[in-house]
Enzyme design. Sequence first.
Site, mmCIF file in Angstrom:
data_model
loop_
_atom_site.group_PDB
_atom_site.id
_atom_site.type_symbol
_atom_site.label_atom_id
_atom_site.label_comp_id
_atom_site.label_asym_id
_atom_site.label_seq_id
_atom_site.Cartn_x
_atom_site.Cartn_y
_atom_site.Cartn_z
ATOM 1 N N ASP A 9 0.887 -1.250 0.129
ATOM 2 C CA ASP A 9 0.038 0.121 -0.022
ATOM 3 C C ASP A 9 0.872 1.452 0.044
ATOM 4 O OD1 ASP A 9 -2.186 1.530 0.104
ATOM 5 O OD2 ASP A 9 -2.324 1.729 2.293
ATOM 6 N N SER A 10 0.261 2.400 0.001
ATOM 7 C CA SER A 10 0.941 3.716 0.097
ATOM 8 C C SER A 10 1.418 4.267 1.236
ATOM 9 C CB SER A 10 0.192 4.686 -0.537
ATOM 10 O OG SER A 10 -1.113 4.968 0.174
ATOM 11 N N TYR A 41 -1.422 8.518 -2.695
ATOM 12 C CA TYR A 41 -1.833 7.962 -3.949
ATOM 13 C C TYR A 41 -2.735 8.246 -4.989
ATOM 14 C CZ TYR A 41 2.156 4.307 -4.318
ATOM 15 O OH TYR A 41 3.202 3.465 -4.427
ATOM 16 N N GLY A 42 -3.804 8.858 -4.314
ATOM 17 C CA GLY A 42 -5.036 9.304 -4.956
ATOM 18 C C GLY A 42 -4.846 10.683 -5.641
ATOM 19 N N CYS A 73 -4.490 -1.567 -1.967
ATOM 20 C CA CYS A 73 -4.615 -0.256 -1.891
ATOM 21 C C CYS A 73 -5.687 -0.154 -3.182
ATOM 22 C CB CYS A 73 -3.250 0.297 -2.399
ATOM 23 S SG CYS A 73 -3.415 2.059 -2.939
ATOM 24 N N ASN A 74 -6.782 0.414 -3.157
ATOM 25 C CA ASN A 74 -7.720 0.403 -4.248
ATOM 26 C C ASN A 74 -7.040 1.539 -5.175
ATOM 27 O OD1 ASN A 74 -10.811 -0.524 -3.319
ATOM 28 N ND2 ASN A 74 -9.579 0.362 -1.432
ATOM 29 N N GLU A 151 -3.515 8.266 8.695
ATOM 30 C CA GLU A 151 -2.102 8.269 8.990
ATOM 31 C C GLU A 151 -1.803 8.634 10.269
ATOM 32 O OE1 GLU A 151 0.810 6.990 7.099
ATOM 33 O OE2 GLU A 151 -0.538 5.906 5.554
ATOM 34 N N CYS A 183 -11.186 2.921 0.143
ATOM 35 C CA CYS A 183 -10.000 3.116 0.454
ATOM 36 C C CYS A 183 -9.283 2.481 1.655
ATOM 37 C CB CYS A 183 -9.714 4.616 0.656
ATOM 38 S SG CYS A 183 -8.277 5.160 1.149
ATOM 39 N N THR A 184 -8.495 1.756 1.643
ATOM 40 C CA THR A 184 -8.058 0.690 2.664
ATOM 41 C C THR A 184 -7.581 1.577 3.990
ATOM 42 O OG1 THR A 184 -5.850 0.515 1.821
ATOM 43 C CG2 THR A 184 -7.258 -1.213 1.069
ATOM 44 N N HIS A 185 -7.440 2.797 3.846
ATOM 45 C CA HIS A 185 -7.175 3.420 4.940
ATOM 46 C C HIS A 185 -8.279 3.863 5.900
ATOM 47 C CE1 HIS A 185 -3.222 4.706 3.213
ATOM 48 N NE2 HIS A 185 -2.760 5.268 4.235
#
Length: 267
Positions: A9-10, A41-42, A73-74, A151, A183-185
């Site tokens: 992922d980012s 990344y978006g 990561c989508n 984050e 979004c995986t976040h």
Amino acid sequence: MSRSILVFDSGVGGLSILTEMQKLLPQHHYHYLFDHARLPYGELDEQVLIDGCVALILPVAQRIKADIVVIACNSASTLVLPALRAVLAIPVVGVVPAIKPAAHISASKHIGLLATPGTIKRHYTHQLIAEYASDCRVELFGSSELVLLAEQKCAGLPVSSQRIEQLLAPIRQTTIDVLVLGCTHFPMLKEEIAGVLGDGVTLLDSGEAVARRVQQLLLDDVSIDTDDMSAADAYYTGTITDGLTHLLHTKGFGTIKKLTANGQLDI
Ligand code: DGL
């Protein structure tokens, strides 16, 4: 048999997928790679995102002799899978926003997708909606600030609930009954998001679905009941805070190493 699984992922978002995989498949060795240098990344240009992911992931997958790569990561999955599959001879699994189950469980047939600005505008996402949610009205919400707040939370820093409320205000104004966390976040902020949207909105993410897909591909049809933490190492680009290093240690990561943008050890 223990396999070598590379999860990418980012930032910290992929940990929400990794946790589901560790629950279902605790016997494997997990390598968590995150590209902090280029987060979020978006916001990245599509070709820059693709080239950077291939340059970073390929050498790491080769070095750890990965049996499978999971793009947790989508924003990346909606773009880089073909390029990665062209250079890797092992399975590459992506994460797809949970549009299909959301359309299925929605009573009002009015659902939302909360993702990064990149994922929201991708052709891939629009195709997914056309294919699986044609009977629903689908509202799209893009936010990179929520990525940064996730984050922040994972680094042990305070997160403003007032700011989250402001960011989610456009969603509150709708009558959706299901919100896809695309979004995986965002599962990292699930409690906060649920607190703002209330019980009337079901939140769906793809963590369990990805874990089941990996299980299928590895042909492990029984999950092992064990209290042992699976082995896990982490690799990152850019810089990480002490708070994040602490989180990775508490999650059981043994080695935590900094890499260059080309996946080489940065010493
Ligand atoms: N976790 C990522 C996703 O699922 C990317 C977040 C970002 O770097 O913008 O989309």
